[in-house]
Motif scaffolding. Structure first.
Motif, PDB file in Angstrom:
ATOM      1  N   CYS A  84       0.859  -1.186   0.000  1.00 10.75           N
ATOM      2  CA  CYS A  84       0.000   0.000   0.000  1.00 10.75           C
ATOM      3  C   CYS A  84       0.891   1.230   0.000  1.00 10.75           C
ATOM      4  CB  CYS A  84      -0.970   0.011   1.190  1.00 10.75           C
ATOM      5  SG  CYS A  84      -0.216   0.377   2.781  1.00 10.75           S
ATOM      6  N   HIS A  85       0.290   2.394  -0.078  1.00  6.07           N
ATOM      7  CA  HIS A  85       1.063   3.632  -0.126  1.00  6.07           C
ATOM      8  C   HIS A  85       1.832   3.898   1.169  1.00  6.07           C
ATOM      9  CE1 HIS A  85      -0.460   4.652  -3.959  1.00  6.07           C
ATOM     10  NE2 HIS A  85      -1.578   5.250  -3.605  1.00  6.07           N
ATOM     11  N   PHE A  86       1.450   3.248   2.247  1.00  7.14           N
ATOM     12  CA  PHE A  86       1.953   3.628   3.566  1.00  7.14           C
ATOM     13  C   PHE A  86       2.987   2.660   4.120  1.00  7.14           C
ATOM     14  CE2 PHE A  86      -2.552   4.647   2.932  1.00  7.14           C
ATOM     15  CZ  PHE A  86      -2.435   6.005   2.769  1.00  7.14           C
ATOM     16  N   VAL A  87       3.230   1.561   3.422  1.00  3.63           N
ATOM     17  CA  VAL A  87       4.249   0.588   3.827  1.00  3.63           C
ATOM     18  C   VAL A  87       5.311   0.576   2.739  1.00  3.63           C
ATOM     19  CG1 VAL A  87       4.743  -1.812   4.377  1.00  3.63           C
ATOM     20  CG2 VAL A  87       2.569  -0.794   5.099  1.00  3.63           C
ATOM     21  N   ARG A  88       6.531   0.943   3.072  1.00  5.07           N
ATOM     22  CA  ARG A  88       7.558   1.176   2.058  1.00  5.07           C
ATOM     23  C   ARG A  88       8.229  -0.102   1.560  1.00  5.07           C
ATOM     24  NH1 ARG A  88       6.119   4.754  -0.518  1.00  5.07           N
ATOM     25  NH2 ARG A  88       8.187   4.912  -1.478  1.00  5.07           N
ATOM     26  N   ALA A  89       8.062  -1.205   2.236  1.00  3.97           N
ATOM     27  CA  ALA A  89       8.701  -2.450   1.797  1.00  3.97           C
ATOM     28  C   ALA A  89       8.225  -2.818   0.396  1.00  3.97           C
ATOM     29  CB  ALA A  89       8.380  -3.577   2.775  1.00  3.97           C
ATOM     30  N   GLU A  90       9.163  -3.195  -0.473  1.00  2.00           N
ATOM     31  CA  GLU A  90       8.844  -3.492  -1.863  1.00  2.00           C
ATOM     32  C   GLU A  90       8.501  -4.969  -2.040  1.00  2.00           C
ATOM     33  OE1 GLU A  90      12.042  -2.143  -4.321  1.00  2.00           O
ATOM     34  OE2 GLU A  90      11.982  -0.083  -3.527  1.00  2.00           O
ATOM     35  N   LEU A  91       7.530  -5.232  -2.917  1.00  2.00           N
ATOM     36  CA  LEU A  91       7.119  -6.596  -3.230  1.00  2.00           C
ATOM     37  C   LEU A  91       7.644  -7.062  -4.584  1.00  2.00           C
ATOM     38  CD1 LEU A  91       3.369  -6.544  -2.091  1.00  2.00           C
ATOM     39  CD2 LEU A  91       5.403  -7.100  -0.756  1.00  2.00           C
ATOM     40  N   GLY A  92       8.239  -6.170  -5.349  1.00  2.00           N
ATOM     41  CA  GLY A  92       8.715  -6.515  -6.679  1.00  2.00           C
ATOM     42  C   GLY A  92       8.380  -5.407  -7.647  1.00  2.00           C
ATOM     43  N   ASN A  93       8.385  -5.741  -8.926  1.00  2.00           N
ATOM     44  CA  ASN A  93       8.097  -4.757  -9.959  1.00  2.00           C
ATOM     45  C   ASN A  93       6.946  -5.233 -10.828  1.00  2.00           C
ATOM     46  OD1 ASN A  93       8.609  -3.393 -12.829  1.00  2.00           O
ATOM     47  ND2 ASN A  93       9.585  -2.128 -11.250  1.00  2.00           N
ATOM     48  N   LEU A  94       6.104  -4.280 -11.201  1.00  2.00           N
ATOM     49  CA  LEU A  94       4.930  -4.608 -12.004  1.00  2.00           C
ATOM     50  C   LEU A  94       5.329  -5.129 -13.377  1.00  2.00           C
ATOM     51  CD1 LEU A  94       1.754  -4.213 -11.760  1.00  2.00           C
ATOM     52  CD2 LEU A  94       2.097  -2.195 -13.207  1.00  2.00           C
ATOM     53  N   TYR A  95       6.334  -4.514 -13.982  1.00  2.00           N
ATOM     54  CA  TYR A  95       6.616  -4.745 -15.389  1.00  2.00           C
ATOM     55  C   TYR A  95       7.437  -6.001 -15.669  1.00  2.00           C
ATOM     56  CZ  TYR A  95       4.682  -0.101 -15.516  1.00  2.00           C
ATOM     57  OH  TYR A  95       3.842   0.974 -15.352  1.00  2.00           O
ATOM     58  N   ASP A  96       8.158  -6.491 -14.670  1.00  2.00           N
ATOM     59  CA  ASP A  96       8.846  -7.768 -14.877  1.00  2.00           C
ATOM     60  C   ASP A  96       8.092  -8.928 -14.232  1.00  2.00           C
ATOM     61  OD1 ASP A  96       9.384  -7.636 -12.148  1.00  2.00           O
ATOM     62  OD2 ASP A  96      11.530  -7.220 -12.387  1.00  2.00           O
ATOM     63  N   GLY A  97       6.949  -8.616 -13.612  1.00  2.00           N
ATOM     64  CA  GLY A  97       6.113  -9.670 -13.035  1.00  2.00           C
ATOM     65  C   GLY A  97       6.611 -10.214 -11.719  1.00  2.00           C
ATOM     66  N   SER A  98       7.691  -9.655 -11.186  1.00  2.00           N
ATOM     67  CA  SER A  98       8.276 -10.215  -9.964  1.00  2.00           C
ATOM     68  C   SER A  98       7.384 -10.054  -8.746  1.00  2.00           C
ATOM     69  CB  SER A  98       9.649  -9.582  -9.702  1.00  2.00           C
ATOM     70  OG  SER A  98       9.544  -8.172  -9.593  1.00  2.00           O
ATOM     71  N   TYR A  99       6.429  -9.136  -8.798  1.00  2.00           N
ATOM     72  CA  TYR A  99       5.538  -8.912  -7.659  1.00  2.00           C
ATOM     73  C   TYR A  99       4.592 -10.078  -7.418  1.00  2.00           C
ATOM     74  CZ  TYR A  99       1.606  -8.170 -10.803  1.00  2.00           C
ATOM     75  OH  TYR A  99       0.610  -8.363 -11.733  1.00  2.00           O
ATOM     76  N   ARG A 100       4.300 -10.847  -8.460  1.00  2.00           N
ATOM     77  CA  ARG A 100       3.254 -11.869  -8.347  1.00  2.00           C
ATOM     78  C   ARG A 100       3.575 -12.917  -7.290  1.00  2.00           C
ATOM     79  NH1 ARG A 100      -0.941 -12.441 -11.889  1.00  2.00           N
ATOM     80  NH2 ARG A 100      -1.020 -10.936 -13.605  1.00  2.00           N
ATOM     81  N   ALA A 101       4.823 -13.313  -7.215  1.00  2.00           N
ATOM     82  CA  ALA A 101       5.203 -14.333  -6.242  1.00  2.00           C
ATOM     83  C   ALA A 101       5.047 -13.847  -4.808  1.00  2.00           C
ATOM     84  CB  ALA A 101       6.644 -14.774  -6.490  1.00  2.00           C
ATOM     85  N   ALA A 102       4.981 -12.530  -4.632  1.00  2.00           N
ATOM     86  CA  ALA A 102       4.889 -11.958  -3.285  1.00  2.00           C
ATOM     87  C   ALA A 102       3.459 -11.733  -2.835  1.00  2.00           C
ATOM     88  CB  ALA A 102       5.655 -10.639  -3.229  1.00  2.00           C
ATOM     89  N   LEU A 103       2.471 -11.950  -3.703  1.00  3.59           N
ATOM     90  CA  LEU A 103       1.078 -11.717  -3.330  1.00  3.59           C
ATOM     91  C   LEU A 103       0.603 -12.831  -2.408  1.00  3.59           C
ATOM     92  CD1 LEU A 103      -0.472 -10.547  -6.738  1.00  3.59           C
ATOM     93  CD2 LEU A 103       0.442  -9.160  -4.865  1.00  3.59           C
TER      94      LEU A 103
END
Length: 280
Positions: free
Chosen positions: A222-241
């Motif tokens: 979310c906008h208020f938690v700065r920890a990164e889950l990955g990047n939208l464009y390389d798809g790396s975020y999906r594994a973190a959902l």
């Protein structure tokens, strides 16, 4: 999958000078505006390329987006995509409204805020009336300073009954019980805004079915938690959902706490979570 995206690009300029806002009358440089436009175009193209996902998108710019042609164009384009369930933006409604004729009103919605002293009341109310004529879903809100109460009451009287008038508790300002009662009379949901919500360790949809994306494509829960889950464009975020508790002690912004599973707001705003429109 069904995924809600809160997008906030680098835009941070606004045409208003509200004394309670740090972005009042701030101007982006030509280079910053070019970067914001490029980032938004990249995001819009990404959305159009997705297959198998049902996306809901809320633009939450620091500044005012709809005075920029690329935001208006993005909303029109996204509203017409079959994989977009809803696209909405937070706006002061200072822009013209004729561009909405090209948007799909079944998909597009506006989260509008009225700022007394920044625009003539008749101008703002007239634009709300135009949204109604065009069949655009919208909510209207105001910051609950005591001096804003007469304008809010006038607005409530002039708006169609089905248009929700929301009130945000003013940050850093302690309201009296009488003030809070007056605002609750106008907005029965105002008590949710009045005090921060305890969130530490509690389940929240952010990071699982709701994500925040910035102009570079960096994904956070979310906008208020700065920890990164990955990047939208390389798809790396999906594994973190995945389901995860909130790491913050409290959540005091509607676009954050509306996603807390311990609050009933997904039922309250069923069908209108992004544009802040309660279920009938």
């Amino acid at each position: 999958m069904d995924l809600t995206i809160l997008y906030r690009g680098p835009l941070s300029s606004c045409d208003y000078d509200c004394p309670y806002c740090p972005f009042a009358k701030r101007r982006d440089s030509r280079e910053q505006l070019h970067a914001d436009r490029a980032a938004l175009q990249r995001f819009t193209a990404w959305v159009g390329e997705q297959r198998g996902d049902r996306l809901s998108i809320l633009f939450t710019p620091w500044g005012e987006g709809l005075v920029r042609s690329w935001y208006r164009r993005a909303l029109v384009e996204l509203s017409q995509l079959p994989n977009v369930a809803r696209v909405a933006i937070q706006t002061n409604l200072s822009c013209r409204t004729d561009w909405l004729a090209d948007a799909d009103p079944r998909t597009l919605a506006l989260w509008c805020t009225y700022h007394p002293g920044q625009t003539p009341y008749a101008r703002f109310a007239g634009k709300c009336a135009d949204l109604t004529r065009r069949g655009i879903r919208y909510s209207v809100g105001i910051v609950g300073f005591p001096e804003h109460l007469p304008a809010a009451r006038r607005l409530r009287a002039d708006l169609p009954e089905q248009v929700y008038l929301w009130v945000n508790a003013p940050e850093g300002h302690i309201l009296s019980e009488a003030d809070a009662a007056a605002w609750t009379e106008l907005d029965p949901l105002f008590p949710y805004s009045l005090h921060p919500h305890r969130s530490a360790g509690l389940p929240c949809r952010t990071g699982e079915s709701v994500i925040s994306v910035d102009g570079d494509g960096t994904v956070r829960r979310c906008h208020f938690v700065r920890a990164e889950l990955g990047n939208l464009y390389d798809g790396s975020y999906r594994a973190a959902l995945t389901p995860r508790p909130c790491p913050l002690s409290v959540c005091d912004c509607h676009i954050g706490y509306v996603h807390l599973e311990t609050l009933p707001l997904y039922d309250v705003f069923a069908g209108g979570v992004l544009e802040r429109i309660p279920a009938s």
